[in-house]
Write a protein that holds these residues in place. Structure first.
Motif, PDB file in Angstrom:
ATOM      1  N   SER A 287       0.825  -1.209   0.000  1.00  0.00           N
ATOM      2  CA  SER A 287       0.000   0.000   0.000  1.00  0.00           C
ATOM      3  C   SER A 287       0.861   1.262   0.000  1.00  0.00           C
ATOM      4  O   SER A 287       0.594   2.213  -0.736  1.00  0.00           O
ATOM      5  N   GLY A 291       0.131   1.724  -3.629  1.00  0.00           N
ATOM      6  CA  GLY A 291      -1.283   1.411  -3.489  1.00  0.00           C
ATOM      7  C   GLY A 291      -2.226   2.585  -3.549  1.00  0.00           C
ATOM      8  O   GLY A 291      -3.443   2.403  -3.527  1.00  0.00           O
ATOM      9  N   ALA A 362      -0.483   4.195   5.004  1.00  0.00           N
ATOM     10  CA  ALA A 362      -0.814   2.913   4.385  1.00  0.00           C
ATOM     11  C   ALA A 362      -1.760   2.116   5.269  1.00  0.00           C
ATOM     12  O   ALA A 362      -2.725   1.515   4.779  1.00  0.00           O
ATOM     13  N   MET A 366      -5.609   0.961   4.372  1.00  0.00           N
ATOM     14  CA  MET A 366      -6.043  -0.428   4.439  1.00  0.00           C
ATOM     15  C   MET A 366      -7.247  -0.596   5.366  1.00  0.00           C
ATOM     16  O   MET A 366      -8.174  -1.343   5.055  1.00  0.00           O
TER      17      MET A 366
END
Length: 446
Positions: A287, A291, A362, A366
């Protein structure tokens, strides 16, 4: 008929309960998992089979995907037209997908139409006719699908990358098969693969939405009675083992010439198998690496240099292997510079890791993606089926969030150093006749 039902499956690692998930083990090794979702009027349900393209031998290459077409062409009780009309009459969705390690036939309907949808799915999966005329008819359709893939450079690139990284292992073969394998596949080959592999001990019935678990279990038991009778002592097939060592980092380059306006690049390395306890760490690394819009790759390649419109990283995990890769699409004359920047980013992350701020962003991305992805019944049904086949257990959303929160910058940096400081495998699809026309930054990977 004996059913064994459990509700509120516990997550062994943390003891966290999953109160909305219920499970029943049916005769023949069939598992039924449901999740009641308050406030909705629909049900998403699927019959999952623990068989995918990696389970095919060379003569069967593409068989699982071919069957995805054929099983809807008619059963002992329904014609193809009848199946379509039955679903259209209630505004439902009926479809299937094939992956490397599993196959799923699914439906999405109003809650009141769930019994019909489950009966149709069971009929399609276990009672198809596979008529010779349909085999020939769908052969042309599958060949057209292969041609469409060949016209999509990004799809072609992904398959070329897997083929290069996995070498001759079945995980490197295209899910749809090849033109040669589909043209040569007989009805007997398809029938034997279907009857031999689509067995009830490999089946999971998963459903999520406005439902009653006992009702779903009873309907599944009735709809799959004949199929289960062939395996009276059937025991559910467990998750595939996680033996390591399938992939070794190796410097390699593959080129597929294509008369396209852009060059399409994929650079990558072996990743982690899905049983590796560091898989959440890998997700955070991916990520932060590529990402999202704030990821290092996006910022370096697109925002700071304007070299590519699309650039991202991704990872895939299988029972015994995994991949971590970067994709970029750019003008052919910019390919060398894009390769250089991507390699510099990967080398920098391997050497110095990621900043704490990058890891925090990140993890937040998520968390949001996980929770928002659970807003619809189809996502929940997919989570049930995949978790059962891949891990043999259900993980609660709370447990998944806890695992994300527990990831530290030090863990991400250690994994980045391990995975990224190795030779890179590269695949390119673009307007080049041979590797000599590729920039030097790529040629030294060969």
């Amino acid at each position: 008929m004996t059913h064994r039902t459990t509700t509120g499956t516990a997550a062994p690692e943390s003891g966290a309960a999953v109160p909305a998930v219920s499970r029943t083990d049916l005769p023949g090794g069939i598992r039924v998992l449901t999740e009641r979702v308050p406030g909705v009027r629909s049900v998403a349900l699927g019959i999952w089979i623990a068989i995918g393209s990696r389970d095919e031998n060379p003569d069967q290459a593409g068989a699982a995907h071919y069957l995805e077409h054929l099983l809807f062409k008619g059963t002992g009780r329904r014609t193809a037209t009848g199946i379509a009309e039955e679903m259209d009459a209630v505004g439902g969705e009926l479809n299937a997908f094939t992956a490397k390690e599993h196959t799923c036939y699914y439906a999405h309907v109003l809650d009141e139409d769930m019994p019909m949808a489950l009966d149709v799915l069971a009929d399609v999966v276990t009672n198809a006719e596979l008529a010779h005329t349909d085999v020939e008819l769908e052969r042309g359709v599958v060949l057209e699908e292969i041609a469409m893939r060949d016209d999509d450079p990004e799809d072609l690139l992904g398959e070329l990358f897997d083929e290069t990284l996995f070498d001759e292992h079945p995980l490197g073969l295209p899910i749809v098969g090849s033109e040669e394998s589909i043209r040569g596949m007989s009805r007997d080959t398809l029938f034997d693969f279907w009857r031999g592999e689509y067995t009830t001990p490999r089946m999971v019935v998963a459903a999520a939405g406005n439902l009653d678990h006992a009702h779903v279990a009873d309907l599944a038991a009735k709809a799959l009675t004949d199929a289960a009778s062939r395996f009276p002592t059937g025991v559910p097939v467990g998750p595939r083992s996680g033996a390591s060592g399938l992939l070794r980092p190796r410097r390699a380059l593959a080129l597929r010439s294509d008369d396209s306006e852009q060059s399409h690049l994929m650079l990558g390395v072996p990743g982690l198998n899905r049983h590796d306890p560091r898989r959440t760490v890998l997700s955070v690394l991916n990520s932060a690496l590529g990402g999202g819009l704030s990821s290092r790759l996006f910022q370096e390649v697109r925002e700071r240099r304007g070299l590519a419109y699309q650039v991202y990283s991704s990872h895939a995990s299988y029972a015994d292997a995994g991949t971590l890769s970067v994709y970029a699409g750019c003008a052919p004359e910019r390919l060398g510079e894009v390769v250089g920047v991507v390699r510099d980013v990967l080398a920098g992350v391997a050497a110095d890791g990621l900043t704490e701020a990058e890891v925090v962003r990140a993890k937040g991305s998520m968390r949001g993606g996980l929770v928002l992805g659970m807003e619809d019944t189809a996502s929940r049904m997919n989570r049930l089926g995949r978790s059962e086949l891949d891990h043999g257990r259900q993980r609660s959303v709370a447990e998944s969030l806890e695992r994300i929160d527990a990831v530290t910058p030090e863990q991400v940096s250690a994994l980045a150093a391990e995975l990224l400081d190795v030779p890179l495998t590269a695949a390119v699809v673009g307007p080049y006749d041979d590797e000599s026309e590729l920039p030097g930054a790529l040629q030294d990977l060969a």
